[in-house]
Motif scaffolding. Structure first.
Motif, mmCIF file in Angstrom:
data_model
loop_
_atom_site.group_PDB
_atom_site.id
_atom_site.type_symbol
_atom_site.label_atom_id
_atom_site.label_comp_id
_atom_site.label_asym_id
_atom_site.label_seq_id
_atom_site.Cartn_x
_atom_site.Cartn_y
_atom_site.Cartn_z
ATOM 1 N N GLU A 66 -7.045 37.781 13.019
ATOM 2 C CA GLU A 66 -6.218 38.136 11.869
ATOM 3 C C GLU A 66 -4.849 37.455 11.978
ATOM 4 O OE1 GLU A 66 -3.853 42.011 10.205
ATOM 5 O OE2 GLU A 66 -5.806 42.356 11.123
ATOM 6 N N LEU A 67 -4.331 37.352 13.193
ATOM 7 C CA LEU A 67 -3.029 36.713 13.399
ATOM 8 C C LEU A 67 -3.035 35.273 12.900
ATOM 9 C CD1 LEU A 67 -0.142 36.641 14.554
ATOM 10 C CD2 LEU A 67 -1.171 35.945 16.732
ATOM 11 N N VAL A 68 -4.038 34.514 13.278
ATOM 12 C CA VAL A 68 -4.109 33.105 12.869
ATOM 13 C C VAL A 68 -4.168 32.995 11.348
ATOM 14 C CG1 VAL A 68 -5.555 31.025 12.916
ATOM 15 C CG2 VAL A 68 -5.096 32.281 15.032
ATOM 16 N N ARG A 69 -4.989 33.808 10.714
ATOM 17 C CA ARG A 69 -5.081 33.771 9.250
ATOM 18 C C ARG A 69 -3.750 34.170 8.601
ATOM 19 N NH1 ARG A 69 -9.778 36.451 10.527
ATOM 20 N NH2 ARG A 69 -8.996 38.429 9.696
ATOM 21 N N ALA A 70 -3.049 35.111 9.193
ATOM 22 C CA ALA A 70 -1.817 35.616 8.595
ATOM 23 C C ALA A 70 -0.644 34.661 8.725
ATOM 24 C CB ALA A 70 -1.452 36.963 9.221
ATOM 25 N N ARG A 129 8.404 27.718 11.095
ATOM 26 C CA ARG A 129 7.071 27.684 10.490
ATOM 27 C C ARG A 129 6.013 27.640 11.592
ATOM 28 N NH1 ARG A 129 5.574 27.368 5.611
ATOM 29 N NH2 ARG A 129 7.651 26.813 4.923
ATOM 30 N N ALA A 130 5.004 28.493 11.435
ATOM 31 C CA ALA A 130 3.870 28.520 12.359
ATOM 32 C C ALA A 130 2.728 27.710 11.763
ATOM 33 C CB ALA A 130 3.408 29.953 12.592
ATOM 34 N N ALA A 131 2.027 26.988 12.603
ATOM 35 C CA ALA A 131 0.885 26.202 12.121
ATOM 36 C C ALA A 131 -0.148 26.064 13.220
ATOM 37 C CB ALA A 131 1.344 24.818 11.667
ATOM 38 N N VAL A 132 -1.408 26.084 12.813
ATOM 39 C CA VAL A 132 -2.498 25.829 13.750
ATOM 40 C C VAL A 132 -2.484 24.344 14.095
ATOM 41 C CG1 VAL A 132 -5.019 25.773 13.991
ATOM 42 C CG2 VAL A 132 -3.909 27.726 12.893
ATOM 43 N N HIS A 139 5.569 38.804 11.743
ATOM 44 C CA HIS A 139 5.056 38.165 10.535
ATOM 45 C C HIS A 139 4.864 39.228 9.474
ATOM 46 C CE1 HIS A 139 0.796 39.497 11.052
ATOM 47 N NE2 HIS A 139 1.171 39.562 12.318
ATOM 48 N N THR A 140 4.342 38.838 8.342
ATOM 49 C CA THR A 140 4.116 39.778 7.245
ATOM 50 C C THR A 140 2.634 40.088 7.127
ATOM 51 O OG1 THR A 140 6.005 38.862 6.080
ATOM 52 C CG2 THR A 140 4.463 40.155 4.777
ATOM 53 N N ARG A 141 2.312 41.387 7.057
ATOM 54 C CA ARG A 141 0.938 41.826 6.851
ATOM 55 C C ARG A 141 0.940 42.804 5.678
ATOM 56 N NH1 ARG A 141 -1.161 45.371 11.282
ATOM 57 N NH2 ARG A 141 -0.745 43.566 12.551
ATOM 58 N N GLN A 142 0.268 42.434 4.612
ATOM 59 C CA GLN A 142 0.205 43.244 3.391
ATOM 60 C C GLN A 142 1.620 43.620 2.925
ATOM 61 O OE1 GLN A 142 -2.440 46.461 4.398
ATOM 62 N NE2 GLN A 142 -4.205 45.106 4.511
#
Length: 146
Positions: free
Chosen positions: A59-63, A91-94, A29-32
């Motif tokens: 942090e993973l879930v938020r990202a 696409r990832a989704a909770v 995924h993308t972080r900053q």
């Protein structure tokens, strides 16, 4: 894919069959604004979606919630120089539906680092690609100890 490069492309069904055999993969995924890769345990849902279980506050879930991610898993035999790699992009989704959460609580992956409040992440398999290294260096008569 280059012809005769020792790799064989895998079709979607074969990719999903192989993914179901291994317990660990990596989510990309993308972080900053930079690529981030995290190892995770997972399982596949009946429709081929990749399921992860994580702390709701991670942090993973938020990202990744609501973003396009890649998920990769593989299996390698260093002795025979063979193996495979599969990438699922989507696409990832909770998971927010209570009935779906209950179902996944019974059959979904168990977190290796449990927390008091966990959520499930679902990665929809929009693009599934894979390849297998067949024969490795032995394919061309090169000995493994070379």
């Amino acid at each position: 894919m280059y012809p005769n490069d020792g790799f064989r492309e895998l079709d979607r069904q074969e990719c999903l069959r192989l993914l179901a055999k291994v317990p660990l993969g990596r989510i990309v995924h993308t972080r900053q604004a930079l690529p981030a890769v995290l190892p995770v345990n997972f399982c596949l849902d009946k429709d081929g979606a990749v399921l992860l279980r994580s702390s709701a506050a991670s942090e993973l879930v938020r990202a990744v919630d609501g973003t396009v991610v890649a998920f990769e898993a593989d299996e390698v035999d260093a002795v025979t120089h063979s193996g495979w790699s599969v990438v699922v992009t989507g696409r990832a989704a909770v998971v927010t539906d209570p009935a779906e959460y209950e179902r996944l609580s019974r059959m979904g992956p168990r977190s290796w680092a449990p927390s008091p409040e966990e959520v499930f992440l679902r990665i929809e398999p929009e693009l599934v690609t894979g390849r297998e290294l067949v024969g490795g260096r032995t394919q061309y008569g090169v000995h493994l100890n070379s």
